[in-house]
Design a protein around this motif. Structure first.
Motif, mmCIF file in Angstrom:
data_model
loop_
_atom_site.group_PDB
_atom_site.id
_atom_site.type_symbol
_atom_site.label_atom_id
_atom_site.label_comp_id
_atom_site.label_asym_id
_atom_site.label_seq_id
_atom_site.Cartn_x
_atom_site.Cartn_y
_atom_site.Cartn_z
ATOM 1 N N ARG A 31 45.756 35.860 48.179
ATOM 2 C CA ARG A 31 45.245 36.876 48.234
ATOM 3 C C ARG A 31 45.910 37.866 47.127
ATOM 4 N NH1 ARG A 31 44.679 39.912 54.040
ATOM 5 N NH2 ARG A 31 46.827 40.725 54.238
ATOM 6 N N VAL B 71 40.531 40.470 46.386
ATOM 7 C CA VAL B 71 40.181 38.992 45.666
ATOM 8 C C VAL B 71 41.308 38.270 45.986
ATOM 9 C CG1 VAL B 71 38.950 40.618 44.411
ATOM 10 C CG2 VAL B 71 40.942 40.017 43.594
ATOM 11 N N TYR B 72 40.375 37.069 46.367
ATOM 12 C CA TYR B 72 40.800 35.942 46.066
ATOM 13 C C TYR B 72 41.531 34.365 45.370
ATOM 14 C CZ TYR B 72 40.664 37.505 51.312
ATOM 15 O OH TYR B 72 40.515 38.107 52.390
ATOM 16 N N ASP C 225 34.254 31.562 50.226
ATOM 17 C CA ASP C 225 35.045 30.541 49.113
ATOM 18 C C ASP C 225 35.531 30.329 48.660
ATOM 19 O OD1 ASP C 225 32.094 31.846 49.291
ATOM 20 O OD2 ASP C 225 32.360 33.437 47.767
ATOM 21 N N PHE D 55 37.633 35.289 44.109
ATOM 22 C CA PHE D 55 36.224 35.277 44.682
ATOM 23 C C PHE D 55 36.625 36.520 45.463
ATOM 24 C CE2 PHE D 55 38.585 30.828 44.263
ATOM 25 C CZ PHE D 55 37.276 29.432 43.428
ATOM 26 N N GLU D 56 35.462 36.517 46.086
ATOM 27 C CA GLU D 56 34.563 37.372 46.062
ATOM 28 C C GLU D 56 35.404 38.108 47.797
ATOM 29 O OE1 GLU D 56 34.680 40.835 44.872
ATOM 30 O OE2 GLU D 56 34.658 39.744 43.157
ATOM 31 N N THR D 57 34.900 36.684 48.647
ATOM 32 C CA THR D 57 35.309 36.795 50.238
ATOM 33 C C THR D 57 36.044 35.142 49.879
ATOM 34 O OG1 THR D 57 33.746 34.538 49.817
ATOM 35 C CG2 THR D 57 32.583 37.192 50.299
ATOM 36 N N ASP E 114 35.748 43.845 52.466
ATOM 37 C CA ASP E 114 37.168 42.963 52.133
ATOM 38 C C ASP E 114 37.846 43.821 50.644
ATOM 39 O OD1 ASP E 114 39.290 41.176 51.717
ATOM 40 O OD2 ASP E 114 37.739 39.769 52.556
ATOM 41 N N ARG F 208 42.449 44.922 46.128
ATOM 42 C CA ARG F 208 41.284 45.317 44.642
ATOM 43 C C ARG F 208 41.914 46.253 43.778
ATOM 44 N NH1 ARG F 208 36.465 42.780 45.429
ATOM 45 N NH2 ARG F 208 36.375 41.888 47.537
#
Length: 222
Positions: free
Chosen positions: A219, A146-147, A199, A194-196, A143, A222
């Motif tokens: 979102r 980041v979220y 999550d 959050f990385e995904t 991805d 990065r």
């Protein structure tokens, strides 16, 4: 009677002249005696000759006030590290050679010790690059975002702080970010990053179910 008075006056004048002459003679004799007689304490000191003065001057030319500090083998004049013609003495040349040899040896040791360190650093960098490449190849669809879960956006900082305090009481750590929107400064309360996406979605559903208000998924590249 008149002749007797004249005789007395003439004898008195002759006596005065004779007395003056005798006084002058005595004064002259005393002056001669004083000039020729030895002066107390001064004439008793022996007079120095010119040869003695010259010898004393020659002796003082090489006088060293630090000679008692040299011990039994004082340094001889002219035995320093430089000659009178300005060229270095053999002792100075030897010291320079020793210092140069020590410096060269130290440089060689430093170079020899730094070579393995450079090799180890290059190997570590290569291993890190290889690990990064392997990780990228293992996750071809990684991805690029980041979220965050935004729990509210407020015009007042007090409202934003109250929302963050409610989340903190529920065990959730949020932070407040600022952004200008439609000419107004908004204070956003967010959880994350959050990385995904999965999550972030789970956290959004949790906050909504806990009664913290309608949460939104945001979102950010990065």
């Amino acid at each position: 009677m008149a002749s007797n008075g004249k005789t007395q006056r003439g004898g008195f004048g002759v006596g005065m002249v004779v007395g003056l002459l005798v006084g002058l003679v005595l004064a002259l004799g005393v002056a001669l005696y004083v000039t020729k007689a030895p002066i107390p304490f001064l004439d008793k000191v022996p007079q120095r000759t010119a040869e003695q003065d010259a010898a004393e001057i020659e002796k003082n030319k090489h006088w060293d006030p630090n000679s008692p500090l040299h011990g039994k083998n004082p340094a001889k004049p002219g035995s320093g590290l430089a000659r009178t013609d300005g060229s270095p003495s053999p002792a100075a040349a030897t010291q320079d050679a020793v210092a140069s040899a020590v410096a060269n040896a130290a440089a060689g040791v430093a170079a020899a010790s730094s070579a393995p360190a450079r090799a180890a650093s290059a190997a570590a960098a290569h291993a890190s690059a290889a690990a990064t490449a392997a990780s990228a190849s293992a996750k071809p669809g990684a991805d690029a975002f980041v979220y965050f879960v935004q729990v509210g956006a407020y015009v007042s900082t007090d409202d934003a702080e109250q929302q963050r305090a409610k989340l903190a009481m529920g065990g959730l750590k949020a932070r407040i970010t600022e952004r200008e929107q439609s000419g107004r400064l908004m204070y956003r309360v967010r959880l994350g990053p959050f990385e995904t996406r999965e999550d972030a979605e789970r956290m959004r559903d949790q906050t909504t179910a806990s009664g913290y208000g309608e949460a939104a998924l945001v979102r950010v590249p990065r």
